[in-house]
Design a protein around this motif. Structure first.
Motif, mmCIF file in Angstrom:
data_model
loop_
_atom_site.group_PDB
_atom_site.id
_atom_site.type_symbol
_atom_site.label_atom_id
_atom_site.label_comp_id
_atom_site.label_asym_id
_atom_site.label_seq_id
_atom_site.Cartn_x
_atom_site.Cartn_y
_atom_site.Cartn_z
ATOM 1 N N SER A 137 -3.798 -19.974 -5.124
ATOM 2 C CA SER A 137 -4.800 -18.958 -4.795
ATOM 3 C C SER A 137 -4.704 -18.536 -3.329
ATOM 4 C CB SER A 137 -6.205 -19.491 -5.098
ATOM 5 O OG SER A 137 -6.443 -20.705 -4.413
ATOM 6 N N LYS A 138 -4.377 -19.476 -2.441
ATOM 7 C CA LYS A 138 -4.197 -19.114 -1.035
ATOM 8 C C LYS A 138 -3.029 -18.144 -0.867
ATOM 9 C CE LYS A 138 -6.021 -23.338 1.108
ATOM 10 N NZ LYS A 138 -5.701 -24.494 1.954
ATOM 11 N N LEU A 139 -1.913 -18.454 -1.529
ATOM 12 C CA LEU A 139 -0.756 -17.552 -1.455
ATOM 13 C C LEU A 139 -1.091 -16.186 -2.024
ATOM 14 C CD1 LEU A 139 2.412 -19.666 -2.354
ATOM 15 C CD2 LEU A 139 1.921 -18.473 -0.226
ATOM 16 N N ALA A 140 -1.843 -16.155 -3.123
ATOM 17 C CA ALA A 140 -2.208 -14.870 -3.729
ATOM 18 C C ALA A 140 -3.039 -14.030 -2.768
ATOM 19 C CB ALA A 140 -2.972 -15.114 -5.032
ATOM 20 N N ILE A 141 -3.973 -14.666 -2.045
ATOM 21 C CA ILE A 141 -4.799 -13.931 -1.080
ATOM 22 C C ILE A 141 -3.935 -13.381 0.052
ATOM 23 C CG2 ILE A 141 -6.644 -14.182 0.628
ATOM 24 C CD1 ILE A 141 -7.887 -16.282 -1.251
ATOM 25 N N ILE A 142 -3.042 -14.209 0.576
ATOM 26 C CA ILE A 142 -2.187 -13.762 1.682
ATOM 27 C C ILE A 142 -1.241 -12.662 1.214
ATOM 28 C CG2 ILE A 142 -0.447 -14.496 3.361
ATOM 29 C CD1 ILE A 142 -1.708 -17.290 3.236
ATOM 30 N N MET A 143 -0.667 -12.814 0.017
ATOM 31 C CA MET A 143 0.214 -11.773 -0.517
ATOM 32 C C MET A 143 -0.533 -10.462 -0.692
ATOM 33 S SD MET A 143 2.451 -13.860 -3.341
ATOM 34 C CE MET A 143 3.133 -12.320 -4.008
ATOM 35 N N LEU A 144 -1.776 -10.536 -1.176
ATOM 36 C CA LEU A 144 -2.578 -9.325 -1.346
ATOM 37 C C LEU A 144 -2.830 -8.644 -0.007
ATOM 38 C CD1 LEU A 144 -4.298 -7.540 -3.266
ATOM 39 C CD2 LEU A 144 -6.229 -9.036 -2.735
ATOM 40 N N VAL A 145 -3.131 -9.442 1.004
ATOM 41 C CA VAL A 145 -3.378 -8.881 2.338
ATOM 42 C C VAL A 145 -2.105 -8.261 2.911
ATOM 43 C CG1 VAL A 145 -3.955 -9.517 4.711
ATOM 44 C CG2 VAL A 145 -5.321 -10.400 2.835
ATOM 45 N N CYS A 146 -0.950 -8.907 2.656
ATOM 46 C CA CYS A 146 0.315 -8.450 3.236
ATOM 47 C C CYS A 146 0.964 -7.325 2.448
ATOM 48 C CB CYS A 146 1.305 -9.618 3.300
ATOM 49 S SG CYS A 146 0.850 -10.897 4.465
ATOM 50 N N PHE A 147 0.516 -7.065 1.262
ATOM 51 C CA PHE A 147 1.223 -6.128 0.381
ATOM 52 C C PHE A 147 1.118 -4.682 0.833
ATOM 53 C CE2 PHE A 147 0.623 -3.121 -3.143
ATOM 54 C CZ PHE A 147 1.899 -3.127 -3.696
ATOM 55 N N PHE A 148 -0.063 -4.247 1.249
ATOM 56 C CA PHE A 148 -0.329 -2.815 1.344
ATOM 57 C C PHE A 148 0.386 -2.136 2.506
ATOM 58 C CE2 PHE A 148 -3.836 -4.400 -1.206
ATOM 59 C CZ PHE A 148 -3.807 -3.497 -2.263
ATOM 60 N N ALA A 149 0.431 -2.758 3.678
ATOM 61 C CA ALA A 149 1.095 -2.111 4.820
ATOM 62 C C ALA A 149 2.585 -1.873 4.559
ATOM 63 C CB ALA A 149 0.885 -2.928 6.094
ATOM 64 N N PRO A 150 3.354 -2.872 4.091
ATOM 65 C CA PRO A 150 4.758 -2.583 3.754
ATOM 66 C C PRO A 150 4.907 -1.568 2.633
ATOM 67 C CG PRO A 150 4.431 -4.942 3.987
ATOM 68 C CD PRO A 150 3.075 -4.319 3.999
ATOM 69 N N PHE A 151 4.023 -1.630 1.641
ATOM 70 C CA PHE A 151 4.121 -0.680 0.524
ATOM 71 C C PHE A 151 3.900 0.754 0.990
ATOM 72 C CE2 PHE A 151 1.945 1.905 -2.675
ATOM 73 C CZ PHE A 151 2.892 1.909 -3.690
ATOM 74 N N ILE A 152 2.807 0.989 1.709
ATOM 75 C CA ILE A 152 2.478 2.347 2.156
ATOM 76 C C ILE A 152 3.543 2.866 3.120
ATOM 77 C CG2 ILE A 152 0.810 3.741 3.418
ATOM 78 C CD1 ILE A 152 -0.103 2.991 0.624
ATOM 79 N N ASN A 153 3.981 2.027 4.055
ATOM 80 C CA ASN A 153 4.971 2.473 5.037
ATOM 81 C C ASN A 153 6.333 2.711 4.398
ATOM 82 O OD1 ASN A 153 2.805 1.830 6.745
ATOM 83 N ND2 ASN A 153 4.164 1.234 8.388
ATOM 84 N N THR A 154 6.732 1.848 3.455
ATOM 85 C CA THR A 154 8.004 2.068 2.752
ATOM 86 C C THR A 154 7.942 3.343 1.935
ATOM 87 O OG1 THR A 154 8.358 -0.319 2.620
ATOM 88 C CG2 THR A 154 9.662 1.061 1.166
ATOM 89 N N LEU A 155 6.844 3.531 1.233
ATOM 90 C CA LEU A 155 6.670 4.752 0.437
ATOM 91 C C LEU A 155 6.723 5.986 1.327
ATOM 92 C CD1 LEU A 155 5.973 6.106 -2.273
ATOM 93 C CD2 LEU A 155 3.560 5.707 -1.755
ATOM 94 N N SER A 156 6.043 5.930 2.470
ATOM 95 C CA SER A 156 6.052 7.061 3.401
ATOM 96 C C SER A 156 7.451 7.312 3.951
ATOM 97 C CB SER A 156 5.069 6.791 4.539
ATOM 98 O OG SER A 156 5.141 7.798 5.521
#
Length: 286
Positions: free
Chosen positions: A140-159
């Motif tokens: 569950s700790k890893l899932a929380i950290i992954m969720l927090v870390c996911f969006f910035a790389p996703f949005i920037n890569t997509l952009s």
């Protein structure tokens, strides 16, 4: 002419070092002044020593938790290992999905709105749900950290993938470049600076995500140690842990800055000069 250029370069380097040293000395002076005022305020009774412990007591607590009792190392290792692993996994997922969504218009049309909705959802609010679904522990700790870390790389890569130079893209297509060649020769070099900016945000956020998970679970990690010290009103040790996190955050920021200069070297004059010198040495060597 060459001697004059070398002399001017040496003069510029000397001036830059002098300015940098002067700037560092200024910040050190400000820090020492604020620390001294804090110490005096606590000793004179202007600050409540229970909630604002003296800096001298905080330094003593550093010695206790790091050397005499040495109880911080286990928690520090737990937090840093979770931060790094969660950042790597979350970044891989974000960059991979961002590249996939950016390249495929059909997938982008269907997935992008849902990802934006998830991004607008406060991650702290989702943390208890993840713990309820995955249970207490590392998962569950890893899932929380992954969720927090996911969006910035996703949005920037997509952009970065979407905003590729159209004229250069048409040139690659006219030369019948494959999708792999377009990705490797055009898209990635254009997108890497944006991706690295997202990675810097993600790694900084990973530390916050780990603390949120540790505050909730209270089993191990720097976050749980801070809760233990504050519950026992051992504020000096709590401040020592908080300053430890400040140092870690600063090192993370500077490390990502160095990594950005190394990977996306063409953005910076120093990086271009370093690569040019490296190529010259390669050409000169037999």
């Amino acid at each position: 002419m060459a001697v004059q250029d070398a002399t001017s370069e040496a003069l510029v380097d000397t001036l830059e070092r002098s300015l940098r040293n002067r700037r560092i000395a200024k910040h050190v002076g400000i820090f020492l002044t604020l620390t001294l005022l804090w110490e005096l305020g606590s000793r004179m009774g202007w600050l409540d020593p229970l909630f604002y412990p003296r800096p001298s007591n905080i330094i003593r607590s550093f010695w206790l938790i790091y050397f005499q009792n040495a109880n911080v190392w286990f928690h520090l290792y737990s937090t840093i290992s979770l931060v790094i692993l969660g950042w790597v996994l979350g970044s891989m997922l974000g960059i991979g999905l961002g590249a996939l969504v950016g390249f495929n218009t059909v997938i982008r049309r269907f997935l992008k709105p849902y990802v934006i909705v998830l991004e607008a959802t406060p991650r702290i609010a989702v943390a208890p749900l993840l713990i309820a679904a995955l249970g207490f522990g590392v998962n569950s700790k890893l899932a929380i950290i992954m969720l927090v870390c996911f969006f910035a790389p996703f949005i920037n890569t997509l952009s970065g993938v979407i905003n590729v130079n159209e004229e250069r893209l048409e040139l690659f297509r006219s030369m019948r470049a494959s999708k792999t060649q377009i990705l490797r020769k055009l898209v990635l070099p254009d997108a890497i600076p944006v991706i690295m900016a997202g990675e810097r945000l993600a790694l900084t956020a990973a530390l916050s995500g780990a603390l949120v998970a540790e505050f909730i679970q209270r089993d191990k990690g720097i976050g749980s140690l801070i809760l233990v010290y504050t519950r026992n009103l051992n504020m000096a040790s709590a401040f020592a842990c908080i300053f430890t996190l400040t140092i870690i955050g600063f090192l993370i920021f500077k490390g990502m800055e160095k990594l950005d200069h190394y990977i996306a070297y063409w953005k910076y004059e120093g990086g271009r000069e370093r690569m040019s010198a490296k190529r010259k040495r390669t050409m000169v060597e037999p």
